[in-house]
Design a protein around this motif. Structure first.
Motif, PDB file in Angstrom:
ATOM      1  N   UNK A   1       0.845  -1.181   0.000  1.00 66.50           N
ATOM      2  CA  UNK A   1       0.000   0.000   0.000  1.00 66.50           C
ATOM      3  C   UNK A   1       0.890   1.244   0.000  1.00 66.50           C
ATOM      4  N   UNK A   2       0.350   2.378  -0.430  1.00 68.51           N
ATOM      5  CA  UNK A   2       1.137   3.607  -0.481  1.00 68.51           C
ATOM      6  C   UNK A   2       1.630   3.997   0.905  1.00 68.51           C
ATOM      7  N   UNK A   3       0.753   3.879   1.890  1.00 66.97           N
ATOM      8  CA  UNK A   3       1.160   4.262   3.249  1.00 66.97           C
ATOM      9  C   UNK A   3       2.271   3.346   3.774  1.00 66.97           C
ATOM     10  N   UNK A   4       2.275   2.077   3.320  1.00 67.93           N
ATOM     11  CA  UNK A   4       3.336   1.164   3.751  1.00 67.93           C
ATOM     12  C   UNK A   4       4.669   1.547   3.117  1.00 67.93           C
ATOM     13  N   UNK A   5       4.638   1.938   1.860  1.00 75.08           N
ATOM     14  CA  UNK A   5       5.864   2.395   1.221  1.00 75.08           C
ATOM     15  C   UNK A   5       6.411   3.640   1.908  1.00 75.08           C
ATOM     16  N   UNK A   6       5.528   4.539   2.294  1.00 72.81           N
ATOM     17  CA  UNK A   6       5.968   5.751   2.991  1.00 72.81           C
ATOM     18  C   UNK A   6       6.621   5.415   4.323  1.00 72.81           C
ATOM     19  N   UNK A   7       6.069   4.438   5.036  1.00 67.24           N
ATOM     20  CA  UNK A   7       6.655   4.034   6.319  1.00 67.24           C
ATOM     21  C   UNK A   7       8.048   3.439   6.120  1.00 67.24           C
TER      22      UNK A   7
ATOM     23  N   UNK B   1      16.615   6.967   7.425  1.00 72.09           N
ATOM     24  CA  UNK B   1      17.402   7.184   8.645  1.00 72.09           C
ATOM     25  C   UNK B   1      18.784   6.543   8.561  1.00 72.09           C
ATOM     26  N   UNK B   2      19.059   5.836   7.470  1.00 71.96           N
ATOM     27  CA  UNK B   2      20.395   5.276   7.266  1.00 71.96           C
ATOM     28  C   UNK B   2      21.382   6.421   7.039  1.00 71.96           C
ATOM     29  N   UNK B   3      22.413   6.483   7.851  1.00 69.99           N
ATOM     30  CA  UNK B   3      23.335   7.621   7.830  1.00 69.99           C
ATOM     31  C   UNK B   3      24.459   7.479   6.814  1.00 69.99           C
ATOM     32  N   UNK B   4      24.848   6.240   6.521  1.00 73.05           N
ATOM     33  CA  UNK B   4      26.007   6.026   5.654  1.00 73.05           C
ATOM     34  C   UNK B   4      25.719   5.044   4.522  1.00 73.05           C
ATOM     35  N   UNK B   5      24.507   4.562   4.421  1.00 72.63           N
ATOM     36  CA  UNK B   5      24.212   3.376   3.614  1.00 72.63           C
ATOM     37  C   UNK B   5      23.343   3.681   2.405  1.00 72.63           C
TER      38      UNK B   5
ATOM     39  N   UNK C   1       8.417   7.961  -4.953  1.00 69.45           N
ATOM     40  CA  UNK C   1       9.685   8.699  -4.878  1.00 69.45           C
ATOM     41  C   UNK C   1      10.404   8.310  -3.587  1.00 69.45           C
ATOM     42  N   UNK C   2      11.474   7.557  -3.761  1.00 73.71           N
ATOM     43  CA  UNK C   2      12.236   7.080  -2.620  1.00 73.71           C
ATOM     44  C   UNK C   2      13.177   8.172  -2.100  1.00 73.71           C
ATOM     45  N   UNK C   3      13.661   7.950  -0.894  1.00 73.88           N
ATOM     46  CA  UNK C   3      14.678   8.835  -0.330  1.00 73.88           C
ATOM     47  C   UNK C   3      15.931   8.805  -1.212  1.00 73.88           C
ATOM     48  N   UNK C   4      16.776   9.806  -1.075  1.00 70.97           N
ATOM     49  CA  UNK C   4      17.934   9.937  -1.965  1.00 70.97           C
ATOM     50  C   UNK C   4      18.896   8.767  -1.878  1.00 70.97           C
ATOM     51  N   UNK C   5      18.921   8.080  -0.764  1.00 71.56           N
ATOM     52  CA  UNK C   5      19.857   6.968  -0.602  1.00 71.56           C
ATOM     53  C   UNK C   5      19.266   5.626  -1.033  1.00 71.56           C
ATOM     54  N   UNK C   6      18.047   5.640  -1.617  1.00 72.13           N
ATOM     55  CA  UNK C   6      17.373   4.390  -2.000  1.00 72.13           C
ATOM     56  C   UNK C   6      17.185   4.347  -3.517  1.00 72.13           C
TER      57      UNK C   6
END
Length: 316
Positions: free
Chosen positions: A25-31, A38-42, A64-69
């Motif tokens: 679900x969209x809300x699950x992807x957002x979670x 929160x991954x600092x180096x990965x 749209x994923x976070x920049x590190x994904x």
């Protein structure tokens, strides 16, 4: 897993398909995205597997994923490059529940970067068949395998199934966790790290004819305490029980972690005495016809069940 990556300052986290066991679900992807952010180096690379495959209206397609994904959405083998790590990661996503084509057989490393990894989800005839003897010839430094829930290490091929982080169902027994690896000029070294909060355990409980339902429950309780109360149990009762005792299987869960109880005990009839008392009737003839079989045979089981049925009929 995220905590482990931050603690180890991991460069890369690979998710080899089936991040979800169904369409997310969209809300699950957002979670999940919030957590991975929160991954600092990965850096994270993932593909869709056969359970969370890319339907036409899948939220994966536009999310749209976070920049590190980075998610590899293509159904053909493609790659994501990380020049800062001298690394390229190859893979493809499922666009249907089943793919019978052996896509990885010719998915050779393209040497775009110093280090190259393949994410390969599959391994059976309906989900991209994989021949172990062809993996090494593909030329990757490491192959991250997905689809099989149990961890499996193929050191000679430079590949591994990490399995599910936690067991999926009651038959998914054994340790679960993740694969940790290091890659440098000396090559790639990987090992399995047990990290599951709990396991499914199949446990036999031996019964004797002196035991009542209360004492059986106490024995189950003691064995669970020995194996770990955090685990989940599928219990099988074995042995010989008092013929007059009928166990209440619904009352055998002292800690609320027993998912199934089956009773394979046999009534401890004194067949010799019963035969002597009933040698001239149907019960005696039935006992005589099956008495000499081994106790682990189907005939002996039929003897136990038949005598029990005949005894209950006589009582009625």
């Amino acid at each position: 897993m995220v905590e482990a990556c931050n603690k180890e300052r991991a460069d890369l986290l690979l998710i080899a398909g089936d991040l979800f066991h169904r369409q997310p679900l969209l809300r699950e992807l957002k979670e999940v995205n919030s957590l991975l952010a929160t991954l600092k180096h990965t850096q994270v690379v993932l593909v869709a597997g056969n359970h969370d495959y890319l339907k036409k209206d899948s939220y994966y397609r536009t999310f749209r994923w976070a920049r590190n994904v980075q998610m590899i959405l293509s159904e053909d083998i493609s790659c994501v490059e990380f020049p800062q790590l001298s690394l390229a990661v190859y893979g493809c996503s499922y666009h249907s529940r089943e793919i019978k084509e052996a896509k990885y057989d010719n998915a050779f490393a393209r040497k775009k970067q110093r280090y190259e990894i393949l994410i390969a989800h599959g391994g059976d005839e309906k989900h991209i068949p994989i021949q172990r003897n062809k993996i090494k010839a593909l030329g990757y430094d490491y192959v991250a395998l997905g689809h099989i829930h149990k961890p499996q290490m193929f050191q000679e091929e430079g590949a591994a199934y990490a399995g599910a982080l936690e067991p999926i169902d009651k038959n998914d027994v054994g340790p679960h966790g993740y694969v940790r690896g290091e890659m440098d000029d000396k090559g790639c070294r990987v090992w399995f790290v047990p990290d599951a909060e709990r396991e499914y355990v199949h446990m036999d409980v031996e019964i004797d004819k002196a035991m009542t339902g209360h004492s059986v429950r106490e024995r189950i309780k003691a064995q669970i305490e020995e194996r770990g109360v955090q685990n989940l149990y599928k219990i099988t009762l074995k042995g010989l029980r008092d013929p007059d005792i009928l166990f209440d299987l619904g009352d055998m869960d002292p800690y609320g972690n027993v998912v199934e109880v089956s009773d394979e005990t046999k009534p401890a009839y004194e067949f010799g005495r019963l035969l002597e008392q009933n040698k001239d009737n149907l019960l005696g003839k039935f006992i005589e016809s099956l008495l000499n079989y081994e106790k682990d045979s189907m005939e002996y089981q039929a003897l136990c069940e038949g005598v029990q049925a005949l005894m209950e009929t006589r009582r009625g």
